[in-house]
Design an enzyme around this catalytic site. Structure first.
Site, mmCIF file in Angstrom:
data_model
loop_
_atom_site.group_PDB
_atom_site.id
_atom_site.type_symbol
_atom_site.label_atom_id
_atom_site.label_comp_id
_atom_site.label_asym_id
_atom_site.label_seq_id
_atom_site.Cartn_x
_atom_site.Cartn_y
_atom_site.Cartn_z
ATOM 1 N N LYS A 60 62.498 10.523 75.270
ATOM 2 C CA LYS A 60 61.994 11.670 75.304
ATOM 3 C C LYS A 60 60.793 11.796 74.665
ATOM 4 C CE LYS A 60 65.878 15.047 75.343
ATOM 5 N NZ LYS A 60 66.696 15.939 74.606
ATOM 6 N N GLN A 104 68.532 18.273 69.130
ATOM 7 C CA GLN A 104 69.470 17.909 69.888
ATOM 8 C C GLN A 104 70.957 17.936 69.613
ATOM 9 O OE1 GLN A 104 68.340 15.424 72.415
ATOM 10 N NE2 GLN A 104 70.546 15.328 72.987
ATOM 11 N N ASP A 127 64.252 24.454 74.841
ATOM 12 C CA ASP A 127 65.577 24.131 75.475
ATOM 13 C C ASP A 127 66.200 25.533 76.056
ATOM 14 O OD1 ASP A 127 66.994 21.868 76.179
ATOM 15 O OD2 ASP A 127 68.143 21.910 74.314
#
Length: 303
Positions: A60, A104, A127
């Site tokens: 990422k 995460q 997200d």
């Protein structure tokens, strides 16, 4: 992953579509920098030392830099307390260099993921998993949309000329993929059915779908006879399995060799949904940065 050349026309090339999206993000990030003097910044937080997650998070960061944006990595030990993580998020919320924050998942057992997700400022929740953005999606209000479902929708819209009126069946009802995917497809005019662990006849339900999205984490769950002939199949699952020769291979939730001859279009694993998830994270970071920086700029012009 090698596929039968006869199936090549059926494959949905997530890598190519993700590359085009990333190129657009890079060009728009540069235009934003020229207009505001600021570079979009993404903070990614990983708690623990899971090797697969570390590789994913580092990828990422690489893709963020390639898209002309700044990456801020925070690698925390497995023993990190919930309060310590919340303190970090509070600092990132207040940091003007950070326009997007991603924690995460999964998190260690001592940390409540819902509490942590909701601690991220909604305008930096790239997200799209916090209750504010989830509520906006449910109500059809613009907000930051979860990256994987957004990527799936983009793949579908690249493949099918019109989604209106199609029956979309989603196998898997998670907050990460299944539920937001249903909301997105409803907004596109699809008739949506969601199957889950308590669905009595998941095979029968799946066979009704003009669109079949599978996100269960159970490799090979969906067999060829689950697929309606000509359906568009989006396989969100990704599992690494061991082979007899000691090597490993990535597989999806759909038994590809069985489903591909039946389907009209299908995503491969790898190379389907995965690249789109990261590309959509970059897209969301740009959207968040644009909203923050253009709002703060005295010469803001709608774009």
């Amino acid at each position: 992953m090698k596929h039968d050349p006869a199936l090549s026309g059926k494959l949905i090339d997530g890598k190519a579509i993700a590359r085009r999206l990333t190129d657009r993000v890079k060009a728009e990030a540069e235009a934003l920098r020229e207009r505001t003097g600021k570079i979009p910044g993404l903070a990614v937080v990983l708690v623990g030392d899971d090797p697969a997650s570390e590789v994913y998070v580092k990828n990422k960061a690489i893709q963020t830099h390639r898209a002309g944006m700044r990456s801020f990595m925070h690698m925390l030990p497995e023993t990190t307390s919930q309060d310590e993580l919340l303190e970090l998020i509070e600092r990132l919320n207040a940091d003007p260099q950070i326009h997007g924050i991603l924690v995460q998942l999964p998190l260690p057992r001592q940390i409540d993921p819902i509490l942590v997700t909701n601690a991220i400022a909604p305008h930096k929740d790239v997200d799209g998993l916090g209750e504010v953005n989830a509520g906006r999606l449910s109500l059809g209000i613009d907000g930051l949309v979860p990256c994987t479902p957004l990527g799936c929708l983009m793949l579908l819209k690249e493949t099918l000329p019109d989604l209106r009126g199609l029956h979309a069946v989603i196998i898997g009802a998670s907050n990460l993929v299944g539920k937001p995917m249903a909301q997105l497809l409803l907004k596109e005019g699809c008739t949506v059915s969601v199957g889950h662990i308590d669905t009595r006849d998941p095979r029968g339900l799946a066979r009704e779908g003009d669109i079949l999205v599978v996100a269960t984490g159970k490799n090979g769950l969906v067999r060829g006879d689950w697929v309606k002939p000509g359906a568009t199949v989006i396989d969100v699952g990704i599992t690494r399995i061991a082979l007899p020769d000691g090597k490993t291979r990535l597989v999806g939730d759909v038994a590809f060799d069985e489903a591909a001859p039946v389907a009209g279009h299908i995503t491969p694993v790898p190379g389907g949904v995965g690249p789109m998830t990261i590309a959509c994270l970059l897209h969301n970071t740009l959207q968040a940065a644009r909203a923050i920086l253009d709002h703060a700029s005295p010469d803001h012009k709608a774009s």
